[in-house]
Every structure is written in C-alpha cells, then in structure tokens.
Scaffold this motif. Sequence first.
Motif, short mmCIF file in Angstrom:
data_model
loop_
_atom_site.label_atom_id
_atom_site.label_comp_id
_atom_site.label_asym_id
_atom_site.label_seq_id
_atom_site.Cartn_x
_atom_site.Cartn_y
_atom_site.Cartn_z
N PHE A 60 3.89 62.24 -61.08
CA PHE A 60 5.31 62.57 -61.25
C PHE A 60 6.08 61.34 -61.73
CE2 PHE A 60 3.52 65.34 -58.03
CZ PHE A 60 3.97 66.60 -58.42
N THR A 61 6.89 61.54 -62.74
CA THR A 61 7.71 60.45 -63.27
C THR A 61 9.16 60.90 -63.38
OG1 THR A 61 7.31 61.14 -65.56
CG2 THR A 61 5.77 59.55 -64.63
N GLU A 62 10.05 59.96 -63.68
CA GLU A 62 11.51 60.19 -63.79
C GLU A 62 12.09 60.41 -62.39
OE1 GLU A 62 13.22 59.65 -66.38
OE2 GLU A 62 11.81 59.88 -68.02
N ALA A 64 14.98 61.08 -61.15
CA ALA A 64 15.85 62.23 -60.86
C ALA A 64 15.02 63.50 -60.65
CB ALA A 64 16.85 62.44 -62.01
N ALA A 65 14.00 63.68 -61.50
CA ALA A 65 13.14 64.87 -61.38
C ALA A 65 12.27 64.78 -60.12
CB ALA A 65 12.26 65.00 -62.63
N ILE A 66 11.82 63.56 -59.77
CA ILE A 66 11.00 63.37 -58.57
C ILE A 66 11.81 63.75 -57.32
CG2 ILE A 66 9.88 61.66 -57.06
CD1 ILE A 66 9.07 60.11 -59.62
N GLU A 68 14.39 65.71 -56.98
CA GLU A 68 14.63 67.15 -56.89
C GLU A 68 13.35 67.87 -56.43
OE1 GLU A 68 17.36 69.04 -57.52
OE2 GLU A 68 18.71 67.72 -58.64
N TYR A 69 12.21 67.40 -56.93
CA TYR A 69 10.93 68.00 -56.56
C TYR A 69 10.64 67.80 -55.07
CZ TYR A 69 5.89 68.90 -56.48
OH TYR A 69 4.64 69.39 -56.19
N ARG A 91 24.93 65.83 -57.46
CA ARG A 91 24.25 65.52 -58.73
C ARG A 91 25.14 64.70 -59.66
NH1 ARG A 91 21.68 71.41 -58.66
NH2 ARG A 91 19.59 70.88 -57.89
N ARG A 92 26.43 64.99 -59.65
CA ARG A 92 27.36 64.22 -60.48
C ARG A 92 27.33 62.76 -60.05
NH1 ARG A 92 32.41 61.90 -60.61
NH2 ARG A 92 32.78 62.24 -58.40
N CYS A 95 24.15 61.00 -61.07
CA CYS A 95 24.26 60.61 -62.49
C CYS A 95 25.15 59.37 -62.63
CB CYS A 95 24.85 61.74 -63.33
SG CYS A 95 23.78 63.17 -63.53
N TRP A 96 26.26 59.36 -61.90
CA TRP A 96 27.18 58.21 -61.96
C TRP A 96 26.43 56.91 -61.65
CZ3 TRP A 96 32.63 57.75 -62.71
CH2 TRP A 96 33.16 56.50 -62.42
N ASP A 99 23.33 56.24 -64.08
CA ASP A 99 23.71 55.98 -65.47
C ASP A 99 24.82 54.92 -65.56
OD1 ASP A 99 24.04 56.17 -68.18
OD2 ASP A 99 25.26 57.99 -68.10
N ALA B 65 24.25 67.48 -64.36
CA ALA B 65 24.80 68.16 -63.18
C ALA B 65 25.44 69.49 -63.58
CB ALA B 65 25.80 67.26 -62.47
N PHE B 88 9.72 70.94 -62.00
CA PHE B 88 9.64 69.48 -62.15
C PHE B 88 9.45 69.11 -63.62
CE2 PHE B 88 6.82 65.98 -63.05
CZ PHE B 88 7.62 64.92 -62.64
#
Lengths: 229, 229
Positions: A60-62, A64-66, A68-69, A91-92, A95-96, A99, B65, B88
């Motif tokens: 698993f990479t990334e 944000a995706a990890i 959530e998983y 989630r906002r 991202c803040w 990013d 988001a 994922f």
Amino acid sequence: MNILYHVPLSPFCRKVRLSLAEKRIEVQLVEERYWEQDADFLRRNPAGKVPVLKMDGKIFTESAAICEYLEEKHPEPSLMPIDPEIKFEVRRLVCWFDDKFHHEVTVNLLYEQVNRKIQNMHEQRGSGPIASNVQAGLKAIKLHLYYLNWFLDNRRWLAGNAMSLADFAAAAQLSTIDYIGHLPPEVWNKYPALKNWYATMKSRPAFRSILSDNVPGFPQPNHYSDFDF
Amino acid sequence: MNILYHVPLSPFCRKVRLSLAEKRIEVQLVEERYWEQDADFLRRNPAGKVPVLKMDGKIFTESAAICEYLEEKHPEPSLMPIDPEIKFEVRRLVCWFDDKFHHEVTVNLLYEQVNRKIQNMHEQRGSGPIASNVQAGLKAIKLHLYYLNWFLDNRRWLAGNAMSLADFAAAAQLSTIDYIGHLPPEVWNKYPALKNWYATMKSRPAFRSILSDNVPGFPQPNHYSDFDF
C-alpha cells in the motif's frame, strides 16, 4: 509480519505510524534510504515515495489512501466521524496539512535544513539550505500556528468534538518542525490552545514511537519528547 | 442554486465538474479570477485555491474532500467501489494523478505555458515560461502515458472493472494537457489502449462541459472536442 518502510522525519510516514499505533496494528518499521531510490525501493513504490506499507501480503502506498484503508479495515478506534459534513471537514483539514502546510512550511524548513543536508552528505555535494526558502517557511509557520490556535480556541479537536485523522495529519507535520527546533517552548507558549492540544496528542500511547525517533546528526531538542514542554 | 467557483483549465476543478455532472448535480459555474485573490475569494477559501463549491448553503473546498463528500451524499451513480482493496486502488490512483502527475506534468506544462502568461498579462510583467520546467514536463509526460497505456492494456478502467473517481482524476489532468496542444492525434495514436479509454471518457455526457471550454488567448486545438481524434 506487517512492515512499514518509512523515513523517521517524513510527516506522511508519521501520519500513517500514528494511525497504525492508534488502531494497535503491529508493524515493523524499516527505514528507507530515500536518497538511493534503488530498484527494490522503486519496485515497492513506483512513485518513489514513502510511506510504503506491506500488510496482509499486499503493498500500500500514498498516505491518504493508506489511512482511509486502515479506517475501513480496522474501524476501531475510529478516526473518522460518521456524519458526512464532519467527515468532509476531517478530509478538508487532512488536505490542508498534507498539501498547504507541507508545501509552505515543511518543504521550506525540514527539506531545506535536514533532507538536503542528508542527501548532500550521501552524494558528497556541498550545497546548503536555500536561505529564501527557509525565510518563506519561517514566515508561513506563524500564520499556520495562529490559524490552528484560533481553531482550537473554538473546538476541542481540529474537526470538532472527537479526535480524528485531521489531528494526526496536523500533529505529524508539527512534530517534524518541533524536532528540528523551530518550535521551542517560548513559541508554544504564545499559542496556549494549540499547546494544550499538542500536549494531549503527545501523551497518547500512539505518539511514543514518534517521540523516541533519533536522526543521526540531528539530535532531538530537549523539550521534544517532554510532556511538559 | 449550487455554485462551483472554478478555473476552466484547472485539473482539480475539472475532476469536481466531472463528478458533479456524472451524478447529475446541477451547478452554476462561476469563473474565479485566481490571479487577483481578492478578499471575497479568500473568504470563500482561506487556502486561496479553486475549486470552491457552494452547495446546500455550505462551502466546500479541496477537490479530494469534495469528491468523497459527493460520493457519500449522492452515491448514485457510484464512482467508488465497495470492496476495500479496490477502493484503496481508486484512492491511490487519485493521489497519483492529483500529486505526481500534476507535479511532474501539469505544473511544468500548463502552469508554465498558460497560467504564468495569464498572470503576467494581468500584472503586466514580462517573464515567459521557464524552458527547463517545460522540458521536464515533456520528458515526464512520456513516462506517464506509457504507464497509463500499460495499465489500460490490462484493465478496462484504471482501477479495475468499473469506472471510478480514478478515471475522472486522470481524465481531468490529461484533458488540460490535451487542451494546450501537447497531445496531438499522432501522440494519442502511439498509445492505443489509452486512446480508446480517453475516447470513451470523452463521449460521456459528463464530459460535455469540459469539451466546450474556451480560454481567451488559448483556442482549443481542432481535435480537442472531437470524439474521433
């Protein structure tokens, strides 16, 4: 055995480490030599980035995706509220921090002052941090700390009444900036609501591994692992 | 009335526009003058970024988001699979396009050759695109097209057997690069599986608004809105 390939001061790795620890998912930490990007590393993640999580025989990479998983497969304790509007806010904010905070603060301070030095050491090049980037980072962090403190004056946790992934995303970035010495006690004292929130985060068992990190050549400041900072 | 504050060639706005259209959520498009970043704009989004969605009286920012929120509130037609492993994969690919593709390709081509020109025009400065960035973008896009084509040789849609947010994230980035002329028919022809996938994407009703975009000073190439390109 689950393995997390990571870099100790990477905020994205720290966010995943915090999520895994909070959910009591055991994982072996393997430090990635990111300055090498050898064939093994790129096979694990073609994007050439950490973290890479090997869990249940899959890769698993990334970050944000990890995260959530992990939330879907190990929903307890929950780091994501049920209400769709609050979930959006989590989630906002993730991202803040992933990013905007990362780009304006972490890239300009951590990457200039630590990663560049480590990379140069291994590649035997001589260039140091770019002063204008460091200045931009120091300017940006003040705005972010002010904004966070204002937020936490009005909310117990970043996204509302419950701790969430947003708090981990924020603490992951802030803890790296704290490690490299840009958040000494006199700075924390200027932002009481933020300091109070960070003290609570630090005292969680999930934070232990982060507080015991030690990067050769860059020793922890005294207050870094102290609960009373 | 729902409003989406957007910039026509922003890939993140396009991803949200595609999701909204696919889910048949009506929205008025209001073009944001991003080079101004005036008080109204920053009040809508303190991060100073598009897209900003005003829906049901609330403000939503951060495209990742927003898309997750739309999926929860308007689950049909679904852009997110149910199986956690495939979910994922969707999110991993969305991160890939929003982050890696964007950073390596879109920033170097679109932002250098279009956004910088528009910004200079309004601020009456004279600097043009930075040639080394454009070169890096042209080099990177080849690798991404090759990777995408390889992917689509083995899968009908990017994340598997069903169309998902991953396809929209990819099409959003590619469509801006196509608009500015870096994907002429002779390039598409080199990547048959990718071309076939993009033709399918283009023919969806959700794509209509994207294909009718016209940016003053940067006319569409002839093949851009053509289904048979």
